[in-house]
Design an enzyme around this catalytic site. Structure first.
Site, PDB file in Angstrom:
ATOM      1  N   GLY A  86       5.452   7.860  -3.769  1.00 16.74           N
ATOM      2  CA  GLY A  86       5.311   8.013  -2.331  1.00 16.74           C
ATOM      3  C   GLY A  86       4.527   9.296  -2.133  1.00 16.74           C
ATOM      4  O   GLY A  86       4.008   9.873  -3.087  1.00 16.74           O
ATOM      5  N   GLY A  88       4.074  12.631  -2.489  1.00 14.96           N
ATOM      6  CA  GLY A  88       4.805  13.642  -3.242  1.00 14.96           C
ATOM      7  C   GLY A  88       4.344  15.060  -3.013  1.00 14.96           C
ATOM      8  O   GLY A  88       5.067  16.008  -3.341  1.00 14.96           O
ATOM      9  N   ARG A 175      -7.205  16.404   4.956  1.00 12.29           N
ATOM     10  CA  ARG A 175      -8.298  15.424   4.973  1.00 12.29           C
ATOM     11  C   ARG A 175      -8.238  14.625   6.266  1.00 12.29           C
ATOM     12  O   ARG A 175      -7.177  14.412   6.847  1.00 12.29           O
ATOM     13  CB  ARG A 175      -8.226  14.492   3.759  1.00 12.29           C
ATOM     14  CG  ARG A 175      -7.076  13.531   3.762  1.00 12.29           C
ATOM     15  CD  ARG A 175      -7.256  12.415   2.739  1.00 12.29           C
ATOM     16  NE  ARG A 175      -7.115  12.848   1.381  1.00 12.29           N
ATOM     17  CZ  ARG A 175      -5.982  12.727   0.667  1.00 12.29           C
ATOM     18  NH1 ARG A 175      -4.900  12.218   1.238  1.00 12.29           N
ATOM     19  NH2 ARG A 175      -5.936  13.112  -0.583  1.00 12.29           N
ATOM     20  N   ARG A 182      -1.920   2.337   2.669  1.00 12.98           N
ATOM     21  CA  ARG A 182      -2.252   1.984   1.294  1.00 12.98           C
ATOM     22  C   ARG A 182      -1.720   0.596   0.944  1.00 12.98           C
ATOM     23  O   ARG A 182      -0.735   0.125   1.514  1.00 12.98           O
ATOM     24  CB  ARG A 182      -1.632   3.007   0.329  1.00 12.98           C
ATOM     25  CG  ARG A 182      -1.986   4.458   0.623  1.00 12.98           C
ATOM     26  CD  ARG A 182      -1.076   5.397  -0.145  1.00 12.98           C
ATOM     27  NE  ARG A 182      -1.226   6.791   0.256  1.00 12.98           N
ATOM     28  CZ  ARG A 182      -1.772   7.742  -0.504  1.00 12.98           C
ATOM     29  NH1 ARG A 182      -2.220   7.444  -1.700  1.00 12.98           N
ATOM     30  NH2 ARG A 182      -1.854   8.975  -0.067  1.00 12.98           N
ATOM     31  N   ASP A 253      -1.893   2.456  -5.069  1.00 13.23           N
ATOM     32  CA  ASP A 253      -1.571   3.424  -4.017  1.00 13.23           C
ATOM     33  C   ASP A 253      -2.773   4.279  -3.648  1.00 13.23           C
ATOM     34  O   ASP A 253      -2.683   5.088  -2.722  1.00 13.23           O
ATOM     35  CB  ASP A 253      -0.400   4.312  -4.443  1.00 13.23           C
ATOM     36  CG  ASP A 253      -0.661   5.039  -5.747  1.00 13.23           C
ATOM     37  OD1 ASP A 253      -0.910   4.364  -6.762  1.00 13.23           O
ATOM     38  OD2 ASP A 253      -0.623   6.286  -5.762  1.00 13.23           O
TER      39      ASP A 253
END
Length: 473
Positions: A86, A88, A175, A182, A253
């Protein structure tokens, strides 16, 4: 452009994220700020203090009332399913609308530990941040649909890594991208046997990214979404291949529903044409090598289809998946011709031109980026030793039949250079070394200036499924 916030993802509910707190960093020194994109999304007027508050300490943007959200997902990592992953070391910080009312995400990297950090520290090294800046800036210049590095702050932390000289300097990156939705998010919902969550994610994707599908119903709606994602992914893969880019880690992912390149770890650009070229030292079998990227993306799409099978029949999903191979062939040829700066013709002629170029590149081992720079808009290339022989003549004969697209671009200062800017590993390391050794950022700034000149010269930005076109925003 005014800042317009829209908490679309939080509205999905608590099954899709965990609320987290950002790390408390000992310092915040701005190292990169994307002025073009800040202006394009309504954040161009932030003061220095505002930039630090929102993109180093992650105080909420004015009008944003949601906490940072670590997004939940699973994924296949080198084709091994991992239900332990996930977000992280990152979170969804905010969502906003662009000038055409399209949804954009601001997400972080290196912003602290989350429930999915496992034994990791949730941090990002400064070198990792610099590498992501260079990847996104270069890909944008070459016309690839990519996330944008929005801000980087050095954090004053000393990090320990096994793949970098330690202690390494710490950083936090933000970003900007069209979606963090995903493939692995659908996989998690399917793994948990929650078809209602698979359906909620599909509805979210259609509403915000593929509204043309909104009127469809039932299986036709879900299969239509998969086909749209397959076509977007085909376009991205074709753009990677034409750019000579190797993502390095095409796990499920690291692919999203908008077909947008993001999350740059061990990326590389080809120095010359080598189908087996890999980016990651740990990719021992070449699973994600340059020439295997179309296969890797198609395999990932099949895993997405497996997740969608909880709400859609197999026959409809297979038909949707079958859109990818022909779409990829078309998109690769289209992207290759854009890189050459020439108009498309018919499919057979375009395929022949691309094949003749690749044959020459393979046999000559000519520098990949120089080849496109030298032949852009069909111009006469500079004298180089490799531009000889029958194979090269076959390519130039084929290219001569093509009309240039906006040949006035050749008047740009970029094309007065003897050599193009390129982003091989040696270039990246040469820009980083002075930062690491003496905190001298001049070489990196000069390289970013060169990339900006290339972006302006090629002018390949298009208003595609994801983004405004940068300078023209």
């Amino acid at each position: 452009m005014h800042l317009t916030l829209d908490p679309a993802y939080p509205a999905l509910g608590g099954d899709f994220f965990d609320t987290v707190d950002p790390a408390d960093f000992p310092k915040a020194q701005l190292r990169f700020w994307n002025t073009r994109w800040a202006q394009a999304v309504g954040l161009g007027d932030l003061t220095d203090a505002g930039r630090e508050a929102h993109f180093a300490r992650f105080e909420p943007l004015p009008g944003w009332h949601e906490p940072p959200l670590a997004l939940r997902y699973h994924g296949h990592q080198f084709r091994q399913y991992n239900p332990q992953i996930g977000d992280g070391r990152g979170f969804l910080f905010a969502q906003l609308r662009d000038g055409k009312n399209r949804l954009l995400d601001l997400g972080t990297k290196g912003s602290g530990q989350t429930p999915y950090s496992r034994t990791a520290d949730g941090r990002l090294t400064l070198k990792g941040a610099v590498r992501e800046i260079l990847a996104t800036e270069m890909l944008e210049a070459l016309g690839v649909y990519t996330s944008k590095t929005f801000a980087v702050f050095e954090t004053g932390e000393a990090l320990h890594r096994h793949d970098e000289p330690s202690p390494a300097r710490g950083a936090v990156l933000t970003r900007l991208q069209h979606s963090h939705l995903r493939f692995g998010m659908f996989q998690r919902a399917a793994y948990e046997q929650k078809p209602e969550n698979v359906a909620a994610l599909a509805d979210y994707a259609i509403t915000h990214f593929y509204p043309e599908l909104d009127a469809r119903e039932g299986e036709d709606r879900v299969a239509g979404l998969l086909e749209a994602i397959a076509r977007s992914s085909a376009r991205l893969t074709g753009e990677w291949m034409a750019a000579g880019f190797v993502h390095g880690v095409l796990n499920t992912d690291n692919l999203n529903v908008t077909g947008e390149s993001f999350d740059y770890g061990p990326w590389r650009f080809l120095p010359y044409y080598e189908p087996g070229f890999t980016a990651a030292y740990f990719d021992e079998t070449g699973l994600y090598a340059y020439a295997r990227q179309p296969e890797a993306v198609f395999w990932a799409l099949q895993q997405l289809a497996g997740a969608l099978s909880l709400i859609c029949g197999e026959e409809a999903l297979i038909a949707a998946l079958n859109a990818f191979p022909p779409a990829y062939r078309t998109e690769f040829q289209s992207a290759f011709l854009r890189r050459l700066g020439v108009e498309q013709q018919d499919a057979d002629s375009d395929e022949a031109l691309v094949r003749s170029a690749l044959t020459f590149l393979r046999e000559s081992q000519a520098p990949w980026e120089a080849f496109f720079f030298d032949h852009f808009c069909g111009r006469e290339p500079q004298e180089r030793d490799v531009y000889t022989g029958e194979v090269y003549q076959a390519f130039t004969d084929a290219l001569a039949d093509y009309d240039p697209v906006r040949p006035e671009r050749l008047d740009h200062a970029y094309f007065k250079r003897e050599t193009p800017v390129h982003m091989t590993i040696e270039t990246m390391e040469a820009a980083w070394a002075p930062v690491h050794e003496t905190d001298d950022w001049s070489a990196l700034h000069a390289l970013l200036d060169d990339i900006a000149e290339a972006r302006a010269g090629y002018d390949l930005g298009r208003d595609r499924t994801g983004f405004l076109t940068g300078d023209k925003a």
